[in-house]
Design a protein around this motif. Structure first.
Motif, short mmCIF file in Angstrom:
data_model
loop_
_atom_site.label_atom_id
_atom_site.label_comp_id
_atom_site.label_asym_id
_atom_site.label_seq_id
_atom_site.Cartn_x
_atom_site.Cartn_y
_atom_site.Cartn_z
N THR A 1 -7.78 6.29 -1.96
CA THR A 1 -9.18 6.15 -2.36
C THR A 1 -9.27 5.42 -3.69
O THR A 1 -8.52 5.71 -4.62
N SER A 2 -10.21 4.49 -3.75
CA SER A 2 -10.42 3.67 -4.94
C SER A 2 -11.66 4.15 -5.70
O SER A 2 -12.51 4.86 -5.16
N LEU A 3 -11.74 3.74 -6.96
CA LEU A 3 -12.95 3.96 -7.74
C LEU A 3 -14.07 3.02 -7.32
O LEU A 3 -15.22 3.18 -7.72
N GLU A 4 -13.73 2.02 -6.51
CA GLU A 4 -14.66 0.96 -6.14
C GLU A 4 -15.89 1.51 -5.44
O GLU A 4 -15.82 2.48 -4.68
N GLN A 5 -17.01 0.84 -5.67
CA GLN A 5 -18.28 1.24 -5.07
C GLN A 5 -18.77 0.16 -4.10
O GLN A 5 -18.59 -1.03 -4.33
N GLY A 6 -19.40 0.59 -3.01
CA GLY A 6 -20.06 -0.34 -2.10
C GLY A 6 -19.14 -1.20 -1.28
O GLY A 6 -19.46 -2.35 -1.00
N SER A 7 -17.98 -0.69 -0.89
CA SER A 7 -17.05 -1.46 -0.07
C SER A 7 -16.51 -0.59 1.05
O SER A 7 -16.20 0.59 0.85
N SER A 8 -16.36 -1.19 2.24
CA SER A 8 -15.78 -0.46 3.37
C SER A 8 -14.29 -0.24 3.17
O SER A 8 -13.67 0.53 3.91
N TYR A 9 -13.70 -0.92 2.19
CA TYR A 9 -12.27 -0.77 1.91
C TYR A 9 -12.01 0.11 0.70
O TYR A 9 -10.89 0.14 0.19
N ALA A 10 -13.03 0.83 0.23
CA ALA A 10 -12.83 1.73 -0.91
C ALA A 10 -11.90 2.87 -0.54
O ALA A 10 -11.28 3.49 -1.41
N GLN A 11 -11.79 3.16 0.75
CA GLN A 11 -10.85 4.18 1.23
C GLN A 11 -10.08 3.61 2.41
O GLN A 11 -10.68 3.14 3.39
N THR A 12 -8.76 3.64 2.32
CA THR A 12 -7.91 3.11 3.39
C THR A 12 -6.80 4.12 3.68
O THR A 12 -6.58 5.07 2.91
N THR A 13 -6.10 3.91 4.78
CA THR A 13 -4.94 4.73 5.10
C THR A 13 -3.71 3.85 5.21
O THR A 13 -3.79 2.69 5.61
N MET A 14 -2.58 4.42 4.83
CA MET A 14 -1.30 3.69 4.87
C MET A 14 -0.35 4.45 5.79
O MET A 14 -0.12 5.65 5.62
N GLY A 15 0.19 3.73 6.79
CA GLY A 15 1.09 4.35 7.76
C GLY A 15 2.44 4.69 7.17
O GLY A 15 2.84 4.16 6.12
N PRO A 16 3.19 5.57 7.84
CA PRO A 16 4.49 6.02 7.33
C PRO A 16 5.48 4.88 7.07
O PRO A 16 6.29 4.96 6.15
N GLU A 17 5.40 3.81 7.90
CA GLU A 17 6.36 2.71 7.72
C GLU A 17 6.21 2.04 6.36
O GLU A 17 7.18 1.51 5.80
N PHE A 18 4.99 2.05 5.80
CA PHE A 18 4.76 1.49 4.47
C PHE A 18 5.01 2.53 3.37
O PHE A 18 5.54 2.21 2.31
N VAL A 19 4.64 3.79 3.64
CA VAL A 19 4.79 4.85 2.63
C VAL A 19 6.24 5.03 2.23
O VAL A 19 6.57 5.16 1.04
N ARG A 20 7.14 5.04 3.20
CA ARG A 20 8.55 5.30 2.89
C ARG A 20 9.31 4.06 2.42
O ARG A 20 10.48 4.16 2.04
N ASP A 21 8.68 2.90 2.43
CA ASP A 21 9.38 1.67 2.05
C ASP A 21 9.60 1.64 0.54
O ASP A 21 8.71 1.93 -0.25
N ASP A 22 10.82 1.26 0.14
CA ASP A 22 11.15 1.21 -1.29
C ASP A 22 10.33 0.18 -2.06
O ASP A 22 10.24 0.26 -3.29
#
Length: 399
Positions: A334-355
């Protein structure tokens, strides 16, 4: 030749467009590659460049078939109706699609009385569907002319394809008297007056294709520099240019536009990391006290522009480990950004565990500029720029 190139261009844009769409809005079972790190950069660069190339190709194709648009009668049979209807839908939707796609690269959203992303996605299926119908109906002709040796006679002339004969039309004189128009001196005079003149071709086939090739090459040369560094010196009309903007990196959405100037620079800013009931908040100084890792990754935006940069900060998986988060979890950002559909996004496990996935604090050896996401932002390999969330507020482990 033009039909083949146009078909290839639309198929490329369709497939790369699907990749871009689903990496932003993945289905539950989808997993994406994180290597090579330039995967999305190249995919979206090809998508935009191929889309721009569709302009000269579709206009050239329309030029070659222009007389066929005014056939009389306009419909001779049901297959002929389907043929004309499919090409009408294809041309109309294609022109709208590539035009709004080009305007999107300049972020001229105010010109659209509709949501761009959803419309662009829906139109892609209309285009491919109408193209598939048209190809199916024209398959006998395509099969005949696909190979050069089948399309030409022994002396090098084009083999004429058998078509439905146009129905004979009687003029008023023939209907009333049974005589054809060119009977007698007066009839011959009127027949000569009504005869359509046969004009010699003004452009040779070779000259026509050379013109299309030059126009296509010029478009690539003058715009592809926003996506591919090799064309950077000639990037005159691309929406973005490398090495411009704060810290030498272009910006799509400024802090002022995102309405975060106060919240992102507040002295009490904290990044909250949670995993169920376990929650921990980090100040800016505490994030800097964590082990810092440096990576070189591209920012690759959906508008087609991209640029490599050096980023530094703690790894995401090390941050969520402080609340007992599994590196193979999905994380909501979640971002501090206002008025954007991308203010909240999800990141899949393949990206989370990447160094290489960091909560970046530095860019090119300096603290992030406010327009690049200060105090902290996400950076991950092979991921669209709109998902590289700036002005972080919370990280929530979901599973």
């Amino acid at each position: 030749m033009l039909g083949r190139l146009l078909g290839i261009a639309f198929i490329i844009t369709f497939l790369t467009g699907l990749y871009s769409h689903f990496i932003q809005e993945p289905l539950p079972w989808m997993v994406f590659l994180t290597r090579p790190i330039w995967l999305y950069q190249v995919s979206q660069g090809i998508h935009i460049t191929a889309g721009i190339l569709c302009f000269p190709l579709i206009f050239a194709k329309l030029y070659t078939i222009f007389p066929e648009l005014f056939q009389t009668p306009p419909v001779r049979s049901f297959p002929h109706f389907l043929e004309r209807a499919s090409i009408t839908v294809f041309v109309a939707s294609s022109l709208v699609q590539i035009t709004i796609g080009l305007l999107n690269t300049y972020q001229w959203y105010a010109l659209f009385p509709f949501p761009f992303r959803q419309t662009h996605y829906a139109l892609s299926f209309v285009i491919i569907g109408s193209l598939a119908i048209h190809i199916a109906l024209k398959l006998p002709v395509i099969a005949q002319y696909w190979r050069k040796r089948d399309a030409l006679t022994a002396d090098g002339h084009l083999v004429e394809h058998a078509t439905e004969p146009e129905p004979q039309r009687q003029d008023e004189l023939q209907r009333l008297t049974g005589k054809v128009q060119n009977a007698g001196i007066t009839g011959r005079i009127f027949e000569w007056i009504d005869r359509s003149p046969t004009l010699p071709p003004q452009t040779s086939r070779r000259g026509f294709f050379a013109t299309v090739a030059v126009a296509s090459a010029a478009l690539v040369t003058l715009t592809a520099g926003q996506s591919f560094r090799v064309f950077d010196a000639t990037n005159l009309f691309g929406a973005r240019k490398n090495d411009t903007g704060p810290q030498g990196l272009p910006v799509n959405r400024t802090a002022k536009r995102a309405k975060v100037l106060e919240s992102a620079t507040a002295p009490d800013w904290q990044l909250t990391v949670s995993n169920g009931a376990s929650t921990k908040s980090f100040s800016y100084e505490e994030l800097r006290a964590m082990p810092q890792h440096e990576v070189v990754l591209p920012i690759a935006c959906v508008e087609g522009w991209s640029q490599y940069a050096t980023w530094k900060g703690p790894r995401l998986k090390e941050l969520i480990a402080t609340v007992d988060g599994d590196p193979s979890s999905t994380v909501r950002i979640t971002s501090l950004e206002q008025g954007s559909s991308y203010a909240q996004t999800t990141m899949g496990p393949e990206f989370v565990r990447d160094d290489l996935t960091l909560v970046a604090l530095d860019l090119e050896g300096e603290p992030l500029d406010i327009d690049h996401g200060y105090p902290a932002r996400m950076i991950a390999p092979a991921r669209p720029g709109v998902l590289q969330t700036k002005w972080l507020s919370t990280l929530e482990v979901l599973s």
